[in-house]
Enzyme design. Sequence first.
Site, PDB file in Angstrom:
ATOM      1  N   ASN A   8       0.857  -1.191   0.000  1.00 11.81           N
ATOM      2  CA  ASN A   8       0.000   0.000   0.000  1.00 11.81           C
ATOM      3  C   ASN A   8       0.895   1.243   0.000  1.00 11.81           C
ATOM      4  O   ASN A   8       1.453   1.612   1.027  1.00 11.81           O
ATOM      5  CB  ASN A   8      -0.897  -0.028   1.251  1.00 11.81           C
ATOM      6  CG  ASN A   8      -1.778   1.195   1.347  1.00 11.81           C
ATOM      7  OD1 ASN A   8      -1.899   1.961   0.391  1.00 11.81           O
ATOM      8  ND2 ASN A   8      -2.400   1.384   2.501  1.00 11.81           N
ATOM      9  N   TRP A   9       0.986   1.853  -1.161  1.00  8.73           N
ATOM     10  CA  TRP A   9       1.891   3.014  -1.290  1.00  8.73           C
ATOM     11  C   TRP A   9       1.250   4.307  -0.782  1.00  8.73           C
ATOM     12  O   TRP A   9       1.870   5.367  -0.837  1.00  8.73           O
ATOM     13  CB  TRP A   9       2.346   3.176  -2.756  1.00  8.73           C
ATOM     14  CG  TRP A   9       3.256   2.090  -3.220  1.00  8.73           C
ATOM     15  CD1 TRP A   9       3.850   1.134  -2.441  1.00  8.73           C
ATOM     16  CD2 TRP A   9       3.692   1.823  -4.559  1.00  8.73           C
ATOM     17  NE1 TRP A   9       4.629   0.294  -3.206  1.00  8.73           N
ATOM     18  CE2 TRP A   9       4.541   0.695  -4.514  1.00  8.73           C
ATOM     19  CE3 TRP A   9       3.458   2.419  -5.797  1.00  8.73           C
ATOM     20  CZ2 TRP A   9       5.154   0.161  -5.650  1.00  8.73           C
ATOM     21  CZ3 TRP A   9       4.064   1.880  -6.940  1.00  8.73           C
ATOM     22  CH2 TRP A   9       4.899   0.781  -6.860  1.00  8.73           C
ATOM     23  N   LYS A  10       0.015   4.189  -0.309  1.00  8.65           N
ATOM     24  CA  LYS A  10      -0.684   5.357   0.270  1.00  8.65           C
ATOM     25  C   LYS A  10      -0.463   6.593  -0.599  1.00  8.65           C
ATOM     26  O   LYS A  10      -0.547   6.515  -1.818  1.00  8.65           O
ATOM     27  CB  LYS A  10      -0.206   5.597   1.703  1.00  8.65           C
ATOM     28  CG  LYS A  10      -0.265   4.355   2.586  1.00  8.65           C
ATOM     29  CD  LYS A  10      -0.150   4.696   4.041  1.00  8.65           C
ATOM     30  CE  LYS A  10       0.061   3.451   4.861  1.00  8.65           C
ATOM     31  NZ  LYS A  10      -0.271   3.612   6.251  1.00  8.65           N
ATOM     32  N   HIS A  99      -9.883   0.469   4.667  1.00  8.94           N
ATOM     33  CA  HIS A  99      -8.602   0.769   5.312  1.00  8.94           C
ATOM     34  C   HIS A  99      -8.843   1.726   6.472  1.00  8.94           C
ATOM     35  O   HIS A  99      -9.671   2.633   6.370  1.00  8.94           O
ATOM     36  CB  HIS A  99      -7.620   1.386   4.308  1.00  8.94           C
ATOM     37  CG  HIS A  99      -6.234   1.455   4.869  1.00  8.94           C
ATOM     38  ND1 HIS A  99      -5.842   2.463   5.723  1.00  8.94           N
ATOM     39  CD2 HIS A  99      -5.173   0.635   4.725  1.00  8.94           C
ATOM     40  CE1 HIS A  99      -4.578   2.253   6.081  1.00  8.94           C
ATOM     41  NE2 HIS A  99      -4.153   1.144   5.484  1.00  8.94           N
ATOM     42  N   GLU A 101      -7.349   4.191   7.580  1.00  9.83           N
ATOM     43  CA  GLU A 101      -7.177   5.627   7.314  1.00  9.83           C
ATOM     44  C   GLU A 101      -8.410   6.212   6.627  1.00  9.83           C
ATOM     45  O   GLU A 101      -8.704   7.389   6.761  1.00  9.83           O
ATOM     46  CB  GLU A 101      -5.885   5.863   6.515  1.00  9.83           C
ATOM     47  CG  GLU A 101      -4.669   5.688   7.419  1.00  9.83           C
ATOM     48  CD  GLU A 101      -3.393   5.275   6.727  1.00  9.83           C
ATOM     49  OE1 GLU A 101      -3.316   5.334   5.499  1.00  9.83           O
ATOM     50  OE2 GLU A 101      -2.461   4.867   7.441  1.00  9.83           O
ATOM     51  N   GLU A 164      -5.628  -5.384  10.447  1.00  8.12           N
ATOM     52  CA  GLU A 164      -4.669  -4.322  10.724  1.00  8.12           C
ATOM     53  C   GLU A 164      -5.068  -3.577  11.991  1.00  8.12           C
ATOM     54  O   GLU A 164      -5.913  -2.667  11.935  1.00  8.12           O
ATOM     55  CB  GLU A 164      -4.641  -3.324   9.566  1.00  8.12           C
ATOM     56  CG  GLU A 164      -4.342  -3.953   8.234  1.00  8.12           C
ATOM     57  CD  GLU A 164      -3.856  -2.908   7.243  1.00  8.12           C
ATOM     58  OE1 GLU A 164      -2.665  -2.898   6.954  1.00  8.12           O
ATOM     59  OE2 GLU A 164      -4.671  -2.086   6.812  1.00  8.12           O
ATOM     60  N   GLY A 170       1.733   2.239  10.838  1.00  4.52           N
ATOM     61  CA  GLY A 170       2.615   3.401  10.701  1.00  4.52           C
ATOM     62  C   GLY A 170       3.325   3.818  11.976  1.00  4.52           C
ATOM     63  O   GLY A 170       3.874   4.914  12.046  1.00  4.52           O
ATOM     64  N   SER A 202       2.944  -2.127  10.597  1.00  2.00           N
ATOM     65  CA  SER A 202       4.378  -2.058  10.886  1.00  2.00           C
ATOM     66  C   SER A 202       5.131  -3.348  10.516  1.00  2.00           C
ATOM     67  O   SER A 202       6.032  -3.787  11.232  1.00  2.00           O
ATOM     68  CB  SER A 202       4.614  -1.690  12.355  1.00  2.00           C
ATOM     69  OG  SER A 202       4.077  -0.409  12.619  1.00  2.00           O
ATOM     70  N   GLY A 223       2.529  -0.926   4.465  1.00  2.00           N
ATOM     71  CA  GLY A 223       2.490   0.476   4.067  1.00  2.00           C
ATOM     72  C   GLY A 223       3.897   1.023   3.907  1.00  2.00           C
ATOM     73  O   GLY A 223       4.542   0.855   2.866  1.00  2.00           O
TER      74      GLY A 223
HETATM   75  C1  PEP Z   1      -1.135   0.083   6.007  1.00  2.00           C
HETATM   76  O1  PEP Z   1      -1.122   1.186   5.496  1.00  2.00           O
HETATM   77  O2  PEP Z   1      -2.080  -0.668   5.789  1.00  2.00           O
HETATM   78  C2  PEP Z   1      -0.027  -0.302   6.876  1.00  2.00           C
HETATM   79  C3  PEP Z   1      -0.044  -1.501   7.379  1.00  2.00           C
HETATM   80  O3  PEP Z   1       0.955   0.630   7.083  1.00  2.00           O
HETATM   81  P1  PEP Z   1       2.350   0.361   7.822  1.00  2.00           P
HETATM   82  O4  PEP Z   1       2.970  -0.866   7.217  1.00  2.00           O
HETATM   83  O5  PEP Z   1       3.130   1.597   7.574  1.00  2.00           O
HETATM   84  O6  PEP Z   1       2.069   0.146   9.278  1.00  2.00           O
END
Ligand code: PEP
Length: 248
Positions: A8-10, A99, A101, A164, A170, A202, A223
């Site tokens: 997930n490049w957000k 997600h 976010e 998640e 993050g 993470s 992410g």
């Molecule tokens: C995500 O955006 O779904 C995610 C898991 O981010 P990160 O790996 O940065 O925690």
Amino acid sequence: MKRYIVANWKLYLSVAKSVQLAQQLVRFERAQKIGRDVEVILAPSMLALSAVALVLKQARSKIKIAAQDCWIADEGAFTGATSPRELRRAGASFVLIGHSERRQHGGEDDALLAKKVAAARAAGLKIIFCVGETKEERNAGRAHSIVRGQVRGVKSEIDLLAYEPRWAIGTGLPIEPHEAAQMHEVLAKEAGNDVPICYGGSVSEKNVAQFLSLPHTNGVLIGTASSTYASLTAIISNARKLSERSLV
Ligand code: PEP
């Protein structure tokens, strides 16, 4: 067992950087002969999606594309929305829905997410449905019931489930693997054993093998660590080693 690596490049990468990373990954895929054992799914930003899809198509890559979100309808008076049908036409095979976010910053609730799931399926997109509890909900002992509730209304429509925990996203502080394993067991019972489950929060090249070794765990959603070539390819390589071992 097939492993899913969802990147997930957000909103981390510009269109140019997304294209560059996709080009590097295609070369890596070819050199390392990444194939059936690991399914790599890239989720670029909406503006980068078509350009990344073109890179993959021209290289005849097996890497798939996921949109990071979609709207509940293909067309109409919906300013700023993204049509599931057009995402499919642009080259997406999957879409992330739910997600944290989007739930958090976009105020998206279960009712809206169920509509998105239905619209995405109608457009031929496969659904990666994200669920997870807050720290307060976990501390109150409600994590399992919260997450089961998030899945209940959509479970027959999803192709991949991503657990998640919100507080692990993050932060550099992933959940304890045994707690992820407990949740994945709960989710497998709720959603049915044939829905693949990914852990997200993470994940890095250092801990990916630990998470991928858990029962009821078919992949990871990444992410931060997915947005650079070095860490994403290290994660893919670690996942591959595990898959090869499980074939022996
Ligand atoms: C995500 O955006 O779904 C995610 C898991 O981010 P990160 O790996 O940065 O925690």
